[in-house]
Design a protein around this motif. Structure first.
Motif, mmCIF file in Angstrom:
data_model
loop_
_atom_site.group_PDB
_atom_site.id
_atom_site.type_symbol
_atom_site.label_atom_id
_atom_site.label_comp_id
_atom_site.label_asym_id
_atom_site.label_seq_id
_atom_site.Cartn_x
_atom_site.Cartn_y
_atom_site.Cartn_z
ATOM 1 N N ASP A 1 0.422 -1.010 -0.094
ATOM 2 C CA ASP A 1 -0.329 -0.251 -0.479
ATOM 3 C C ASP A 1 1.054 1.002 0.139
ATOM 4 O O ASP A 1 0.298 1.694 -0.230
ATOM 5 N N ILE A 2 2.537 1.250 0.285
ATOM 6 C CA ILE A 2 3.228 2.295 -0.107
ATOM 7 C C ILE A 2 3.424 2.904 -1.051
ATOM 8 O O ILE A 2 3.836 2.542 -2.412
ATOM 9 N N PRO A 3 2.348 3.898 -1.699
ATOM 10 C CA PRO A 3 2.193 5.192 -2.570
ATOM 11 C C PRO A 3 4.151 5.249 -3.622
ATOM 12 O O PRO A 3 5.175 5.260 -2.545
ATOM 13 N N GLN A 4 4.305 5.241 -4.298
ATOM 14 C CA GLN A 4 5.887 4.916 -5.461
ATOM 15 C C GLN A 4 6.409 6.589 -4.881
ATOM 16 O O GLN A 4 8.247 6.606 -4.210
ATOM 17 N N ILE B 1 17.488 1.220 3.626
ATOM 18 C CA ILE B 1 15.571 0.758 3.074
ATOM 19 C C ILE B 1 15.679 0.023 1.968
ATOM 20 O O ILE B 1 14.839 -1.074 1.509
ATOM 21 N N ARG B 2 16.667 0.113 0.939
ATOM 22 C CA ARG B 2 16.769 -0.930 -0.360
ATOM 23 C C ARG B 2 16.792 -2.460 0.198
ATOM 24 O O ARG B 2 16.028 -2.910 -0.790
ATOM 25 N N THR C 1 8.725 -3.729 -8.970
ATOM 26 C CA THR C 1 8.173 -1.919 -9.101
ATOM 27 C C THR C 1 8.495 -1.473 -7.853
ATOM 28 O O THR C 1 8.849 0.105 -8.204
ATOM 29 N N LYS C 2 8.485 -2.312 -7.150
ATOM 30 C CA LYS C 2 8.194 -1.364 -5.829
ATOM 31 C C LYS C 2 9.403 -1.444 -4.588
ATOM 32 O O LYS C 2 9.414 -0.123 -4.498
ATOM 33 N N LEU C 3 10.371 -1.302 -5.504
ATOM 34 C CA LEU C 3 11.965 -0.661 -5.022
ATOM 35 C C LEU C 3 12.092 0.770 -4.997
ATOM 36 O O LEU C 3 12.113 0.984 -5.611
ATOM 37 N N PRO C 4 12.092 1.682 -4.250
ATOM 38 C CA PRO C 4 11.802 2.540 -4.117
ATOM 39 C C PRO C 4 13.172 3.174 -4.671
ATOM 40 O O PRO C 4 14.252 2.955 -4.289
#
Length: 422
Positions: A142-145, A174-175, A190-193
């Motif tokens: 649920d974390i927006p990019q 974090i990564r 695709t969710k990688l910050p």
């Protein structure tokens, strides 16, 4: 009514919940999914599908009592779920807290293999900041990019003094956290910050000069430091005084010194001149005791400090810690070091003309004064457990002429020369 002996002997009946009665069912995709209604749901159609990969039923409400609308929603749920399975994405989203626990457990298992205990403690602290930023209960899906655009602002709001180098290290962790989640199929790649780039800071290492070190050491010998109503405070300050001397004479890091055990220490008597000898310490650090997880040997002055510690300490067996609580044999907790050091900094006003005065400044002082004494850069880097490039980048800017002139003036007076590292 009295309870009879027969009633006491009878086993208690276990009430079983009655199964929910389905008032209607409608299969989807040849029975791979199903729509159904029950009285408790108010006849709203429910979607159910067995997820073989996770051995769990996926249940969702269609939020509709109309069958045609429920069929449309159910088909979308079925297709979305299969899309996630094909892309190896978790069907049941995990919370940040759940993933953090698994991530930290893995990192803890790496201690002694490719990580030091100190590094694990740092990672744990960085993950704490991450959870504060995102929220422990937030589902990772649920974390927006664009959320990561606010991370630096969040950190600087709560800790205004945080530097870019620290933030960069945190974003790397974090990564790593999200790569761990990807490897467990909790999210897709695709969710990688992605974080904004930070400018490099040229942060001068804050070594103490001769007068500042004299102020510190003189205060540590004073009654204001050594005499206290609490015997435990006096004990801790004795150990911390020796701790500071070890840092400034060997260049070991704060965490490395805290982890020292007596088995790491060897004292020898070496000639410092034709007339004089000196107690020299040889510290054999194991890989798990160092920041970079590489074993090394440190050679330093003031071996007599360890002699002093051994006489004072109640714990001097090979596997006992050098800097201990004399009652328990456990390491002196980190907070005690900082509490007493901050007391010293405030009492001496040493920060009046400095950017910072920390334990780490003692390591920088060691490096600076070794360079003043023309110590070979390669040997210095090896002793400190760092690279030649690091030494040159952080300490090489000082003008050689100034160093030589200052050093010559200092050592013209034996008493002052001895006092520097006494």
């Amino acid at each position: 009514m009295a309870t009879t002996e027969t009633q006491l002997l009878e086993p208690k009946r276990i009430r079983k919940n009655k199964p929910k009665i389905r008032t209607a069912e409608h299969p989807l995709y040849d029975g791979e999914a199903i729509l159904f209604r029950t009285p408790p749901s108010g006849n709203v159609w429910q979607f159910q599908m067995w997820i073989k990969e996770e051995q769990e039923y996926l249940r969702r409400s269609t939020r509709s009592k109309d069958l045609n609308e429920a069929i449309r929603v159910g088909r979308d749920l079925y297709l979305d779920t299969h899309s996630k399975l094909r892309s190896s994405e978790a069907v049941f989203p995990k919370s940040m807290r759940e993933i953090a626990d698994k991530f930290l457990e893995q990192k803890q298992a790496e201690v002694g293999i490719n990580k030091s205990q100190g590094r694990w403690v740092t990672i744990r602290s960085q993950v704490k900041h991450l959870l504060e930023f995102i929220g422990e209960k937030t589902k990772i899906t649920d974390i927006p990019q664009n959320k990561w655009e606010l991370y630096y602002q969040f950190r600087r709001t709560s800790h205004p003094s945080v530097i870019n180098a620290t933030l960069k290290n945190e974003t790397n962790t974090i990564r790593s956290f999200f790569r761990f989640a990807i490897s467990r199929n909790f999210i897709s790649y695709t969710k990688l910050p992605e974080f904004q780039s930070l400018p490099k800071e040229s942060r001068k290492r804050q070594a103490f000069d001769v007068d500042e070190w004299k102020t510190i050491y003189t205060f540590m010998r004073s009654n204001q430091w050594m005499k206290n109503e609490s015997g435990k405070v006096e004990e801790q300050r004795f150990f911390i005084r020796q701790f500071a001397l070890i840092l400034v004479n060997t260049g070991v890091r704060f965490g490395e010194a805290r982890r020292l055990q007596w088995r790491n220490i060897k004292i020898t008597q070496e000639k410092s001149s034709e007339e004089n000898t000196e107690r020299v310490v040889k510290i054999s650090l194991d890989a798990e005791q160092t920041k970079n997880n590489k074993a090394r040997i440190v050679i330093g002055r003031r071996g007599d400090v360890f002699d002093r510690l051994k006489k004072y300490s109640n714990y001097t067996k090979p596997n006992d810690f050098v800097f201990v609580d004399n009652d328990t044999g456990e390491q002196i907790v980190r907070d005690s070091y900082y509490k007493h050091w901050n007391y010293l900094v405030n009492a001496t006003n040493i920060n009046e003309n400095r950017q910072e005065s920390t334990f780490y400044c003692l390591r920088h002082t060691y490096a600076t004064w070794r360079l003043y004494a023309h110590t070979d850069v390669f040997l210095l880097a090896r002793n400190m457990g760092t690279s030649v490039k690091y030494i040159e980048d952080h300490y090489g800017q000082t003008k050689q002429e100034l160093m030589v002139g200052h050093l010559t003036k200092l050592f013209d007076k034996d008493e002052a020369g001895q006092f520097l590292f006494d």
